[in-house]
Scaffold this active site. Sequence first.
Site, PDB file in Angstrom:
ATOM      1  N   THR A 135      37.837  -5.520  15.286  1.00 39.87           N
ATOM      2  CA  THR A 135      37.521  -6.941  15.123  1.00 39.87           C
ATOM      3  C   THR A 135      38.219  -7.539  13.901  1.00 39.87           C
ATOM      4  O   THR A 135      38.560  -6.819  12.956  1.00 39.87           O
ATOM      5  CB  THR A 135      35.987  -7.081  14.960  1.00 39.87           C
ATOM      6  OG1 THR A 135      35.682  -8.414  14.573  1.00 39.87           O
ATOM      7  CG2 THR A 135      35.429  -6.164  13.879  1.00 39.87           C
ATOM      8  N   ASP A 136      38.344  -8.861  13.902  1.00 39.60           N
ATOM      9  CA  ASP A 136      38.923  -9.526  12.723  1.00 39.60           C
ATOM     10  C   ASP A 136      37.975  -9.483  11.522  1.00 39.60           C
ATOM     11  O   ASP A 136      38.391  -9.699  10.387  1.00 39.60           O
ATOM     12  CB  ASP A 136      39.319 -10.984  13.039  1.00 39.60           C
ATOM     13  CG  ASP A 136      38.175 -11.846  13.553  1.00 39.60           C
ATOM     14  OD1 ASP A 136      37.033 -11.356  13.640  1.00 39.60           O
ATOM     15  OD2 ASP A 136      38.433 -13.030  13.876  1.00 39.60           O
ATOM     16  N   GLU A 137      36.679  -9.190  11.774  1.00 42.94           N
ATOM     17  CA  GLU A 137      35.698  -9.247  10.675  1.00 42.94           C
ATOM     18  C   GLU A 137      35.957  -8.198   9.600  1.00 42.94           C
ATOM     19  O   GLU A 137      35.461  -8.334   8.486  1.00 42.94           O
ATOM     20  CB  GLU A 137      34.276  -9.077  11.226  1.00 42.94           C
ATOM     21  CG  GLU A 137      33.927 -10.142  12.234  1.00 42.94           C
ATOM     22  CD  GLU A 137      32.434 -10.301  12.493  1.00 42.94           C
ATOM     23  OE1 GLU A 137      31.624  -9.758  11.726  1.00 42.94           O
ATOM     24  OE2 GLU A 137      32.102 -10.973  13.474  1.00 42.94           O
ATOM     25  N   TYR A 183      27.727  -4.648  10.012  1.00 43.88           N
ATOM     26  CA  TYR A 183      28.533  -4.511  11.241  1.00 43.88           C
ATOM     27  C   TYR A 183      30.004  -4.330  10.901  1.00 43.88           C
ATOM     28  O   TYR A 183      30.654  -3.372  11.335  1.00 43.88           O
ATOM     29  CB  TYR A 183      28.335  -5.736  12.151  1.00 43.88           C
ATOM     30  CG  TYR A 183      29.417  -5.876  13.206  1.00 43.88           C
ATOM     31  CD1 TYR A 183      29.526  -4.963  14.258  1.00 43.88           C
ATOM     32  CD2 TYR A 183      30.366  -6.913  13.154  1.00 43.88           C
ATOM     33  CE1 TYR A 183      30.525  -5.076  15.221  1.00 43.88           C
ATOM     34  CE2 TYR A 183      31.361  -7.035  14.108  1.00 43.88           C
ATOM     35  CZ  TYR A 183      31.443  -6.120  15.146  1.00 43.88           C
ATOM     36  OH  TYR A 183      32.447  -6.229  16.086  1.00 43.88           O
ATOM     37  N   LYS A 187      32.599  -1.150  11.416  1.00 41.72           N
ATOM     38  CA  LYS A 187      33.838  -1.224  12.199  1.00 41.72           C
ATOM     39  C   LYS A 187      35.036  -0.833  11.322  1.00 41.72           C
ATOM     40  O   LYS A 187      35.952  -0.143  11.767  1.00 41.72           O
ATOM     41  CB  LYS A 187      34.045  -2.634  12.765  1.00 41.72           C
ATOM     42  CG  LYS A 187      33.089  -3.027  13.873  1.00 41.72           C
ATOM     43  CD  LYS A 187      33.212  -2.196  15.140  1.00 41.72           C
ATOM     44  CE  LYS A 187      34.484  -2.446  15.918  1.00 41.72           C
ATOM     45  NZ  LYS A 187      34.494  -1.713  17.216  1.00 41.72           N
TER      46      LYS A 187
HETATM   47  P1  NAD Z   1      28.740  -5.545  23.604  1.00 36.90           P
HETATM   48  O1  NAD Z   1      27.636  -5.396  22.623  1.00 36.90           O
HETATM   49  O2  NAD Z   1      28.645  -6.619  24.647  1.00 36.90           O
HETATM   50  O3  NAD Z   1      28.937  -4.172  24.393  1.00 36.90           O
HETATM   51  C1  NAD Z   1      28.904  -2.925  23.754  1.00 36.90           C
HETATM   52  C2  NAD Z   1      28.742  -1.841  24.810  1.00 36.90           C
HETATM   53  O4  NAD Z   1      28.716  -0.571  24.132  1.00 36.90           O
HETATM   54  C3  NAD Z   1      27.435  -1.943  25.611  1.00 36.90           C
HETATM   55  O5  NAD Z   1      27.699  -1.771  26.979  1.00 36.90           O
HETATM   56  C4  NAD Z   1      26.594  -0.805  25.058  1.00 36.90           C
HETATM   57  O6  NAD Z   1      25.696  -0.258  26.015  1.00 36.90           O
HETATM   58  C5  NAD Z   1      27.657   0.211  24.653  1.00 36.90           C
HETATM   59  N1  NAD Z   1      27.189   1.136  23.619  1.00 36.90           N
HETATM   60  C6  NAD Z   1      26.540   0.811  22.460  1.00 36.90           C
HETATM   61  N2  NAD Z   1      26.239   1.928  21.779  1.00 36.90           N
HETATM   62  C7  NAD Z   1      26.718   2.978  22.502  1.00 36.90           C
HETATM   63  C8  NAD Z   1      26.732   4.388  22.321  1.00 36.90           C
HETATM   64  N3  NAD Z   1      26.159   4.950  21.237  1.00 36.90           N
HETATM   65  N4  NAD Z   1      27.320   5.156  23.248  1.00 36.90           N
HETATM   66  C9  NAD Z   1      27.902   4.594  24.343  1.00 36.90           C
HETATM   67  N5  NAD Z   1      27.892   3.276  24.589  1.00 36.90           N
HETATM   68  C10 NAD Z   1      27.322   2.474  23.683  1.00 36.90           C
HETATM   69  O7  NAD Z   1      30.048  -5.684  22.756  1.00 36.90           O
HETATM   70  P2  NAD Z   1      31.375  -6.534  23.022  1.00 36.90           P
HETATM   71  O8  NAD Z   1      31.192  -7.881  22.459  1.00 36.90           O
HETATM   72  O9  NAD Z   1      31.801  -6.360  24.422  1.00 36.90           O
HETATM   73  O10 NAD Z   1      32.393  -5.758  22.048  1.00 36.90           O
HETATM   74  C11 NAD Z   1      33.103  -4.621  22.513  1.00 36.90           C
HETATM   75  C12 NAD Z   1      33.980  -4.101  21.401  1.00 36.90           C
HETATM   76  O11 NAD Z   1      34.893  -5.115  21.000  1.00 36.90           O
HETATM   77  C13 NAD Z   1      33.211  -3.701  20.138  1.00 36.90           C
HETATM   78  O12 NAD Z   1      33.817  -2.555  19.615  1.00 36.90           O
HETATM   79  C14 NAD Z   1      33.377  -4.895  19.215  1.00 36.90           C
HETATM   80  O13 NAD Z   1      33.320  -4.484  17.862  1.00 36.90           O
HETATM   81  C15 NAD Z   1      34.769  -5.365  19.597  1.00 36.90           C
HETATM   82  N6  NAD Z   1      35.037  -6.792  19.399  1.00 36.90           N
HETATM   83  C16 NAD Z   1      34.191  -7.748  19.900  1.00 36.90           C
HETATM   84  C17 NAD Z   1      34.504  -9.102  19.756  1.00 36.90           C
HETATM   85  C18 NAD Z   1      33.613 -10.189  20.317  1.00 36.90           C
HETATM   86  O14 NAD Z   1      33.850 -11.360  20.048  1.00 36.90           O
HETATM   87  N7  NAD Z   1      32.604  -9.876  21.118  1.00 36.90           N
HETATM   88  C19 NAD Z   1      35.675  -9.472  19.088  1.00 36.90           C
HETATM   89  C20 NAD Z   1      36.509  -8.471  18.569  1.00 36.90           C
HETATM   90  C21 NAD Z   1      36.182  -7.139  18.750  1.00 36.90           C
HETATM   91  O1  DAU Z   2      35.094 -12.180  15.025  1.00 41.01           O
HETATM   92  C1  DAU Z   2      34.832 -11.229  16.003  1.00 41.01           C
HETATM   93  C2  DAU Z   2      33.347 -10.976  16.073  1.00 41.01           C
HETATM   94  O2  DAU Z   2      32.772 -12.113  16.700  1.00 41.01           O
HETATM   95  C3  DAU Z   2      32.967  -9.712  16.823  1.00 41.01           C
HETATM   96  O3  DAU Z   2      33.471  -8.598  16.134  1.00 41.01           O
HETATM   97  C4  DAU Z   2      31.452  -9.584  16.945  1.00 41.01           C
HETATM   98  O4  DAU Z   2      31.126  -8.455  17.746  1.00 41.01           O
HETATM   99  C5  DAU Z   2      30.929 -10.836  17.615  1.00 41.01           C
HETATM  100  O5  DAU Z   2      29.525 -10.790  17.679  1.00 41.01           O
HETATM  101  C6  DAU Z   2      31.383 -12.089  16.868  1.00 41.01           C
HETATM  102  O6  DAU Z   2      30.716 -12.189  15.568  1.00 41.01           O
HETATM  103  P1  DAU Z   2      30.124 -13.577  15.013  1.00 41.01           P
HETATM  104  O7  DAU Z   2      29.066 -13.271  14.055  1.00 41.01           O
HETATM  105  O8  DAU Z   2      31.222 -14.478  14.618  1.00 41.01           O
HETATM  106  O9  DAU Z   2      29.517 -14.166  16.415  1.00 41.01           O
HETATM  107  P2  DAU Z   2      28.135 -14.906  16.730  1.00 41.01           P
HETATM  108  O10 DAU Z   2      28.236 -15.378  18.162  1.00 41.01           O
HETATM  109  O11 DAU Z   2      26.954 -14.092  16.357  1.00 41.01           O
HETATM  110  O12 DAU Z   2      28.174 -16.171  15.779  1.00 41.01           O
HETATM  111  C7  DAU Z   2      29.240 -17.111  15.831  1.00 41.01           C
HETATM  112  C8  DAU Z   2      29.003 -18.129  14.715  1.00 41.01           C
HETATM  113  O13 DAU Z   2      27.834 -18.916  15.038  1.00 41.01           O
HETATM  114  C9  DAU Z   2      28.686 -17.501  13.363  1.00 41.01           C
HETATM  115  O14 DAU Z   2      29.250 -18.310  12.338  1.00 41.01           O
HETATM  116  C10 DAU Z   2      27.163 -17.535  13.268  1.00 41.01           C
HETATM  117  C11 DAU Z   2      26.810 -18.785  14.052  1.00 41.01           C
HETATM  118  N1  DAU Z   2      25.520 -18.734  14.779  1.00 41.01           N
HETATM  119  C12 DAU Z   2      25.285 -17.683  15.595  1.00 41.01           C
HETATM  120  C13 DAU Z   2      24.107 -17.584  16.298  1.00 41.01           C
HETATM  121  C14 DAU Z   2      23.839 -16.405  17.201  1.00 41.01           C
HETATM  122  C15 DAU Z   2      24.595 -19.766  14.632  1.00 41.01           C
HETATM  123  O15 DAU Z   2      24.825 -20.741  13.903  1.00 41.01           O
HETATM  124  N2  DAU Z   2      23.424 -19.668  15.314  1.00 41.01           N
HETATM  125  C16 DAU Z   2      23.123 -18.604  16.145  1.00 41.01           C
HETATM  126  O16 DAU Z   2      22.017 -18.584  16.739  1.00 41.01           O
END
Ligand code: NAD
Ligand code: DAU
Length: 377
Positions: A135-137, A183, A187
């Site tokens: 992730t970019d975080e 988190y 990562k």
């Molecule tokens: P998500 O939470 O929707 O899905 C995660 C999946 O991993 C789920 O299906 C869960 O059951 C599985 N999982 C969790 N713990 C596990 C374990 N111990 N063993 C096996 N499986 C397990 O997450 P997502 O948003 O789809 O993100 C997927 C990946 O991409 C993550 O690594 C996240 O850090 C990365 N990522 C997410 C975003 C985003 O915006 N969502 C952006 C950049 C990177």
């Molecule tokens: O940048 C990539 C990341 O983006 C991924 O690595 C993470 O897995 C993914 O969850 C996401 O993280 P964020 O924290 O940016 O996403 P989230 O949807 O939780 O929140 C987006 C923005 O909105 C953040 O600034 C927090 C704010 N927010 C979020 C929620 C859930 C609110 O203001 N209210 C809310 O209820």
Amino acid sequence: MKRNILITGGAGFIGSHVVRLFVNKYPDYHIVNLDKLTYAGNLANLKDIEDCPNYTFVRADIAELDEMRRIIKEYEISGIIHLAAESHVDRSIKDPFTFARTNVMGTLALLQAAKEYWESLPEKYEGKLFYHISTDEVYGALELTHPEGVPAPFTTKASSDNDMAYGTEFFLETTKYNPHSPYSASKASSDHFVRAYHDTYGMPTLVTNCSNNYGPYQFPEKLIPLFINNIRQGKPLPVYGKGENVRDWLFVEDHARAIDLIFHKGKVAETYNIGGFNEWKNIDLIKVIISTVDRLLGNPEGQSEKLITFVTDRLGHDMRYAIDSRKLQSELGWEPSLQFEEGIEKTVRWYLDHQEWMDNITSGDYERYYDDMYKNR
Ligand code: NAD
Ligand code: DAU
């Protein structure tokens, strides 16, 4: 070419799009989806491909080293795309240990199991790849040097009609890691382990760091699906702080396409940033979501703006993320397929048309968990 590919976290949001793409596009590959099915994993995300002959689902925990050894050997895995993780920042603030266990120890167990299996083969690491999705975080937070926004210096098809940037800096592949939340710290640690397995043992690894994804099948604890669902139900929209934080949004299928390209064409040991140059201040994004949902539901324009509720800020809330993805574009020719306005319309329609999917996961345990979190703010 016959390849056995292990995709971890394939029942989650991004993983399900990657599994679907690979199963449909590569009938000669055997796709093994390994997922623990935590609260975020949902096999309903994969209903359309679950009977495909080149697809197998295995329920397992990536932190169980012996299980990883058994599965990688049994399916003769030659490529791994590792997405399984605990992914929600708010949960990591409440329960950092689960994040360390899955994201750090789980990634390490998977690396070690792959190492042992691949080193036991006559050809060793030839034709193998461990691709880690990050992730970019991990890069930390950028400053809001232009709170009102200035015309964005870079654009792609994913950018919106009126492109803005809210600062002068962008995350590059060379940006020093500086994670803030449990988190992102977990990562970052997992990314370091992946690179260490390359540098120490010669394992072919790759890491990509992507910006915020949006689209179908995202668990409704994350901003966009949570707010779409709350608007539909007339519930409050909890905006953290003043809603001034900035995120850079990419349609999930464009992330999945980038993963496909990088898995096949990426250079071993490289890092690629993935993002669409599509920055949005939370409050502006929320207004777009409100107007789209209201329009599609036939509500008077702006009716749901009254649901906006400013709540206590997230602890350690990162101000701005903005990915520079020019390396991926110039070296591998990736570009997003969708403009933001199309992507958000498609996403809102999908959630409104898939009420049953949403209702299933917002009932029971999850609903209670969310209520507790909300009460605590
Ligand atoms: P998500 O939470 O929707 O899905 C995660 C999946 O991993 C789920 O299906 C869960 O059951 C599985 N999982 C969790 N713990 C596990 C374990 N111990 N063993 C096996 N499986 C397990 O997450 P997502 O948003 O789809 O993100 C997927 C990946 O991409 C993550 O690594 C996240 O850090 C990365 N990522 C997410 C975003 C985003 O915006 N969502 C952006 C950049 C990177
Ligand atoms: O940048 C990539 C990341 O983006 C991924 O690595 C993470 O897995 C993914 O969850 C996401 O993280 P964020 O924290 O940016 O996403 P989230 O949807 O939780 O929140 C987006 C923005 O909105 C953040 O600034 C927090 C704010 N927010 C979020 C929620 C859930 C609110 O203001 N209210 C809310 O209820």
